[in-house]
Enzyme design. Structure first.
Site, PDB file in Angstrom:
ATOM      1  N   GLY A  18      14.485  57.414  -4.015  1.00  0.00           N
ATOM      2  CA  GLY A  18      15.691  57.300  -4.826  1.00  0.00           C
ATOM      3  C   GLY A  18      15.829  55.989  -5.581  1.00  0.00           C
ATOM      4  N   SER A  19      14.713  55.348  -5.912  1.00  0.00           N
ATOM      5  CA  SER A  19      14.842  54.098  -6.678  1.00  0.00           C
ATOM      6  C   SER A  19      15.403  54.374  -8.075  1.00  0.00           C
ATOM      7  CB  SER A  19      13.512  53.345  -6.749  1.00  0.00           C
ATOM      8  OG  SER A  19      12.586  54.024  -7.559  1.00  0.00           O
ATOM      9  N   ASN A  20      15.073  55.533  -8.628  1.00  0.00           N
ATOM     10  CA  ASN A  20      15.665  55.875  -9.932  1.00  0.00           C
ATOM     11  C   ASN A  20      17.151  56.190  -9.804  1.00  0.00           C
ATOM     12  OD1 ASN A  20      13.653  55.997 -12.296  1.00  0.00           O
ATOM     13  ND2 ASN A  20      12.508  56.834 -10.560  1.00  0.00           N
ATOM     14  N   MET A  95      11.400  66.812  -6.257  1.00  0.00           N
ATOM     15  CA  MET A  95      10.031  67.309  -6.236  1.00  0.00           C
ATOM     16  C   MET A  95       9.935  68.814  -5.984  1.00  0.00           C
ATOM     17  SD  MET A  95       8.863  64.517  -7.179  1.00  0.00           S
ATOM     18  CE  MET A  95       7.077  64.380  -7.107  1.00  0.00           C
ATOM     19  N   ASN A 112      14.711  65.169 -16.755  1.00  0.00           N
ATOM     20  CA  ASN A 112      13.784  64.751 -15.707  1.00  0.00           C
ATOM     21  C   ASN A 112      13.075  63.477 -16.149  1.00  0.00           C
ATOM     22  OD1 ASN A 112      12.080  65.021 -13.342  1.00  0.00           O
ATOM     23  ND2 ASN A 112      10.460  65.816 -14.670  1.00  0.00           N
ATOM     24  N   HIS A 114       9.486  61.430 -15.561  1.00  0.00           N
ATOM     25  CA  HIS A 114       8.136  61.690 -15.047  1.00  0.00           C
ATOM     26  C   HIS A 114       7.236  60.506 -15.377  1.00  0.00           C
ATOM     27  CE1 HIS A 114       4.794  64.084 -13.609  1.00  0.00           C
ATOM     28  NE2 HIS A 114       4.111  63.639 -14.640  1.00  0.00           N
TER      29      HIS A 114
HETATM   30  C1  GAR Z   1       9.341  58.594  -9.841  1.00  0.00           C
HETATM   31  O1  GAR Z   1       8.218  57.836 -10.219  1.00  0.00           O
HETATM   32  C2  GAR Z   1       9.471  59.815 -10.735  1.00  0.00           C
HETATM   33  O2  GAR Z   1       9.057  59.589 -12.047  1.00  0.00           O
HETATM   34  C3  GAR Z   1       8.558  60.780 -10.038  1.00  0.00           C
HETATM   35  O3  GAR Z   1       8.819  60.589  -8.667  1.00  0.00           O
HETATM   36  C4  GAR Z   1       9.147  59.216  -8.461  1.00  0.00           C
HETATM   37  C5  GAR Z   1      10.398  59.144  -7.620  1.00  0.00           C
HETATM   38  O4  GAR Z   1      10.686  57.812  -7.245  1.00  0.00           O
HETATM   39  N1  GAR Z   1       8.814  62.133 -10.458  1.00  0.00           N
HETATM   40  C6  GAR Z   1       7.862  63.043 -10.642  1.00  0.00           C
HETATM   41  O5  GAR Z   1       6.681  62.834 -10.425  1.00  0.00           O
HETATM   42  C7  GAR Z   1       8.351  64.388 -11.166  1.00  0.00           C
HETATM   43  N2  GAR Z   1       7.279  65.242 -11.459  1.00  0.00           N
HETATM   44  P1  GAR Z   1      12.131  57.445  -6.695  1.00  0.00           P
HETATM   45  O6  GAR Z   1      12.473  58.453  -5.590  1.00  0.00           O
HETATM   46  O7  GAR Z   1      11.974  56.071  -6.130  1.00  0.00           O
HETATM   47  O8  GAR Z   1      13.104  57.518  -7.831  1.00  0.00           O
END
Ligand code: GAR
Length: 197
Positions: A18-20, A95, A112, A114
């Site tokens: 969940g850093s995003n 995911m 989304n 990516h």
């Molecule tokens: C992020 O890098 C995002 O771009 C990727 O998962 C990571 C989640 O990080 N998403 C995908 O690959 C979607 N196909 P986070 O949980 O720290 O936000």
């Protein structure tokens, strides 16, 4: 009578760290009228849920095994989002693949993030895929979600040059830095607009 404007009500779906989500909580939530009204996860243990709770954002968890199939699970998520009167759905490290009905229910209102320059390297481990392919550059894409895996119209893209012999961890960190800027800027902008592709 003019219906109440829900355009600034945002939900975030996240499966993991969940850093995003954190970047959205820090830079978009409670700014210019935008509110993250719900964080949803498919994983009960997702750290994203703790991040939401720390910011007093309500959460809901929809584990796949609690539902007969993906369509039933996504119908329950859609009902929650309608109850929350959400205008914009942000996938931030979510995911699981969403059912076609869910995509139709929220058509043009799901975005989304990516970690590649789509259409290159969709799916899992996109950063590792780019590295192993010997790419000179990769980057981040924010896009509207359609029924494909990491497909749909691009909203914003930012690239970076891969350093020779760059380890995966270093590249991942640089990609995340871009994500944590790009996703909040897109969400802040879309929340001020009528959301459509
Ligand atoms: C992020 O890098 C995002 O771009 C990727 O998962 C990571 C989640 O990080 N998403 C995908 O690959 C979607 N196909 P986070 O949980 O720290 O936000």
């Amino acid at each position: 009578m003019v219906p109440p404007d829900n355009s600034k009500r945002v939900a975030v779906l996240a499966s993991g760290n969940g850093s995003n989500l954190q970047a959205l909580l820090d830079n978009v939530h409670n700014r210019d009228g935008v509110e993250i009204v719900r964080v949803i996860s498919d994983k009960p243990g997702a750290f994203a849920l703790q991040r939401a709770a720390a910011s007093d954002v309500p959460t809901a968890v929809f584990p796949r095994e609690d539902f007969e199939d993906r369509a039933a699970r996504d119908a329950a998520i859609a009902e929650q989002l309608r109850d929350d009167d959400v205008a914009l759905v942000v996938l931030a490290g979510y995911m699981a693949i969403l059912s076609p009905q869910f995509i139709r229910d929220f058509e043009g209102r799901i975005v989304n993030v990516h970690p590649s320059l789509l259409p290159k390297f969709p799916g899992l481990d996109a950063i590792g895929q780019a590295l192993r392919a010997g790419e000179a550059e990769t980057g981040v894409t924010v896009h509207y979600v359609d029924e494909g895996v990491d497909t749909g119209p691009t909203i914003a893209q930012e690239s970076l040059t891969i350093d020779p012999d760059e380890p995966l961890e270093a590249l991942t960190e640089r990609i995340h830095e871009i994500e944590h800027r790009l996703l909040p800027s897109v969400v802040a902008r879309l929340a001020q607009e009528k959301v459509s592709p």
